[in-house]
Design a protein around this motif. Structure first.
Motif, PDB file in Angstrom:
ATOM      1  N   ALA A   1      -0.562 -10.459  16.253  1.00 44.25           N
ATOM      2  CA  ALA A   1      -0.100 -11.711  15.488  1.00 44.25           C
ATOM      3  C   ALA A   1       0.974 -12.256  16.213  1.00 44.25           C
ATOM      4  N   LYS A   2       1.877 -11.933  16.726  1.00 45.39           N
ATOM      5  CA  LYS A   2       2.723 -12.508  17.886  1.00 45.39           C
ATOM      6  C   LYS A   2       2.002 -13.325  18.999  1.00 45.39           C
TER       7      LYS A   2
ATOM      8  N   THR B   1      -0.856 -14.180  18.904  1.00 51.19           N
ATOM      9  CA  THR B   1      -1.818 -15.369  18.145  1.00 51.19           C
ATOM     10  C   THR B   1      -0.965 -16.431  18.014  1.00 51.19           C
ATOM     11  N   ARG B   2      -0.041 -16.406  17.359  1.00 49.06           N
ATOM     12  CA  ARG B   2       0.930 -17.501  17.042  1.00 49.06           C
ATOM     13  C   ARG B   2       1.420 -18.288  18.146  1.00 49.06           C
ATOM     14  N   LYS B   3       1.490 -17.497  19.404  1.00 54.42           N
ATOM     15  CA  LYS B   3       2.049 -18.153  20.642  1.00 54.42           C
ATOM     16  C   LYS B   3       0.674 -19.159  21.017  1.00 54.42           C
TER      17      LYS B   3
ATOM     18  N   ILE C   1      -1.397 -20.509  19.136  1.00 50.16           N
ATOM     19  CA  ILE C   1      -1.332 -21.535  18.248  1.00 50.16           C
ATOM     20  C   ILE C   1      -0.159 -22.666  18.662  1.00 50.16           C
ATOM     21  N   SER C   2       0.881 -22.037  18.938  1.00 46.96           N
ATOM     22  CA  SER C   2       1.920 -23.084  19.352  1.00 46.96           C
ATOM     23  C   SER C   2       1.484 -23.793  20.564  1.00 46.96           C
TER      24      SER C   2
ATOM     25  N   GLU D   1      -6.936 -22.551  15.243  1.00 48.05           N
ATOM     26  CA  GLU D   1      -7.181 -21.248  14.806  1.00 48.05           C
ATOM     27  C   GLU D   1      -8.476 -20.614  14.765  1.00 48.05           C
TER      28      GLU D   1
END
Length: 657
Positions: free
Chosen positions: A352-353, A355-357, A359-360, A365
């Motif tokens: 998840a970490k 993935t968030r990177k 996205i940022s 998504e």
């Protein structure tokens, strides 16, 4: 010191002004040539040779000055070295090597006549001076195209030392450069017989074989040269690698080995009782793949391949998968590699970490979801295939000699791509570090195996951490324990062990085929009881799915819905909405074909070819059936007569679709 001159054309070449059958002329010429000051040789004549005894005063040396001059030659400073050699000859006229080295300075400058005169002097003082003989022969072969005279000198080398492989190699190389491959081969064969592991010789034999259009021989000698080259950066190694690839491609283009491949297919068809079909398919995610009949509800095995180099090897590799499957199945040791949908979700959640990177960094998504799906299935393919592939390539290497060139060509390409996949800066930026590490470990194992089989140096190209090296070495040692006496099905132990050591075992399970496929026979009373205890038929799902299902049912208790179908529809939406409409439509049609014979909710082990690596329970397949048609063919959804409209609406709400 004693010198022996054979009374042959060789002696005539050294003293062209005399009649070598005239004893008086021979004695006079030799004494005149080898007398220096007060020191004169003793000459004795025999029928077949002339014996000369030199006083030791003529044989003193000056190693310090000689070393200085040869160092200058090594640097290409021949003009500076020349006066040193001249001075050495004046002081020490009986040292053959002084003349030979001085001759080489002139040969390097293209003054071949002067070089010949000095080489004759060198050979007068030592007729067995191999390097003087070779240099003299080289000059006549390369620059004067006088093969007969060249052979006069070369043959002296052969007679003097039939084990001097370097000398023979140099003679062969000279004839090769002179465009005389037949003569080159004679001396190169002598060099090879004297030392079969001298890479310069095997490389020269590659060139001879190519001139003869004998690409199989060229390929085999290339491999020998590659294996015997200690320095993998040396031009001989690099050139041999190029020649090996070229020769292998020529052999592949000729269709060599197809008969052996066809015979193997026939043997497998007889052994398994199933037809084997071969099909080109550009859409598959790997270079080639196999669909085992029993795993895909087919009455034939299907091998698919992408057009590529070494296609016959790719096909053969998949055929050996069939062989191994059948051998394990015959003794009830076959295992099925099961990956459930919950495992993919767990995998994605674990990153998840990362993935968030992404996205940022502005990546959509939906695109990230597809990317993570690809990563998951990619690493699962490695988990299953990497250990098995080592055994398969061993089997091919030992049993399919006519396809060895294609094996080399294909594995070289696959290993090059594998190295690029975990070295590309873009991949390093996007792919989680742990996934890169897992993939690299499997890739290095494949590289080490390729290196061992063919003498390559792929493993050295990888940059791996000490901890990765520890795992690679551990896995390799475990593979070696099974390697020589592997029993059918033992490869599954490596799949499990390596997956556990890498922390990937939570994403897959190996299940005995016998028990997995065995139908469950229940009495009417047992069936009624099981329905009462498990109305949605969700037993025997994975632990992760069971936990998720429990949470789902608890949260939505009270709804008059089939919760199993609704639960599985969420997963179906997540998986199918990232695909194109055309892809979903293909999936929909395939499930519909399965549905023609009925989909039993209490049955498990359904397979969908367009969704590889996943096993479907009956309710899960019904969920995918409904969702795939709802997405791709909504206008015909009602014709399916599947009573899951409310479940679909709930699933869309919960999945945010």
């Amino acid at each position: 010191m004693n010198i022996l001159y054979p009374r042959t054309d060789f002696l005539k070449n050294l003293f062209p002004e005399i009649d070598i059958t005239n004893d008086e002329q021979v004695i006079h010429a030799i004494k005149a040539s080898l007398t220096h000051g007060q020191f004169s040789p003793i000459v004795e004549l025999e029928k077949d040779f002339v014996s000369i005894t030199l006083p030791k005063e003529l044989l003193t040396e000056d190693p310090k000055e000689f070393h200085k001059a040869t160092n200058l030659c090594a640097q290409g400073r021949f003009q500076e070295a020349r006066p040193i050699f001249v001075a050495l000859i004046e002081k020490h006229p009986g040292i053959s090597e002084y003349y030979r080295n001085l001759a080489q300075t002139y040969e390097e400058d293209g003054n071949h006549e002067k070089a010949i005169d000095l080489l004759i002097d060198a050979l007068k003082w030592d007729p067995k001076n191999h390097w003087a003989l070779i240099l003299m022969g080289n000059i006549y072969a390369r620059y004067y195209e006088d093969t007969d005279t060249a052979l006069t000198y070369y043959d002296q080398v052969v007679d003097a030392d039939p084990t001097n492989y370097i000398a023979f190699n140099n003679i062969g190389g000279a004839f090769l450069q002179a465009g005389k491959p037949d003569l080159a081969k004679i001396y190169l064969d002598k060099a090879y017989q004297a030392n079969t592991h001298y890479p310069n010789t095997t490389y020269a034999l590659v060139l001879v074989a190519e001139m003869e259009n004998d690409f199989t021989t060229a390929f085999n000698y290339s491999l020998e040269c590659i294996k015997d080259s200690v320095d993998k950066k040396h031009p001989v190694y690099q050139n041999a690698l190029k020649q090996a690839l070229t020769a292998a491609q020529k052999i592949s283009d000729s269709g060599s080995g197809k008969e052996e491949l066809v015979d193997f297919i026939k043997q497998l068809e007889e052994m398994t009782g199933k037809e084997i079909r071969i099909e080109k398919d550009d859409s598959i995610p790997t270079a080639a793949t196999v669909q085992i009949a029993e795993n895909h509800n087919k009455d034939y095995h299907l091998v698919k391949f992408k057009p590529s180099v070494g296609v016959d090897h790719l096909i053969l590799h998949e055929l050996v998968h069939i062989l191994y499957y059948h051998q394990a199945r015959a003794i009830q040791e076959n295992q099925l590699f099961i990956v459930e949908g919950a495992a993919e979700r767990k995998f994605s959640a674990g990153y998840a970490k990362e993935t968030r990177k992404l996205i940022s960094n502005g990546i959509p998504e939906q695109q990230i979801s597809g990317f993570m799906e690809q990563l998951f299935h990619g690493i699962m393919r490695q988990v299953f295939n990497a250990p098995v592939d080592l055994f398969i390539e061993d089997y091919i290497f030992k049993n399919f000699e006519s396809l060895k060139s294609q094996q080399f060509l294909s594995l070289y390409k696959l290993n090059s791509e594998a190295l690029q996949a975990v070295s590309d800066p873009k991949a390093m930026e996007l792919v989680p570090g742990k996934i890169i590490s897992f993939s690299k470990i499997y890739n290095v194992l494949g590289a080490r195996h390729f290196d061992e089989l063919f003498g390559m140096s792929f493993e050295a190209k990888y940059t791996i951490s000490p901890s990765e090296k520890v795992l690679v070495d551990k896995f390799w040692e475990e593979f070696k324990e099974y390697r020589e006496d592997r029993e059918p099905g033992e490869e599954y132990e490596l799949i499990q062990h390596w997956g556990e050591d890498l922390g990937l075992a939570d994403y897959f399970s190996l299940q005995p085929e016998e028990t997995y496929r065995k139908p469950t026979q229940k009495s009417p009373e047992d069936l009624l009881k099981s329905i009462e205890e498990d109305p949605f038929q969700v037993k025997d799902i994975s632990d992760d799915e069971e936990q998720e299902m429990a949470k789902f049912q608890k949260k939505h208790a009270g709804n008059d819905l089939n919760m199993a179908v609704a639960f599985y529809m969420i997963g179906a939406l997540e998986n199918l909405t990232v695909k194109t409409e055309a892809e979903v439509k293909e999936i929909a049609f395939e499930i519909a074909m399965l549905g023609r014979s009925g989909i039993s909710p209490d049955k498990k082990g359904y397979r969908v070819n367009k969704l590889p690596g996943t096993s479907f329970s009956g309710y899960r397949l019904l969920a995918y059936y409904y969702v795939s048609w709802a997405i791709a063919i909504p206008e015909m959804l009602t014709q399916l007569q599947l009573p899951f409209d409310q479940e679909y609406e709930l699933a869309k709400t919960l999945a945010n679709h």
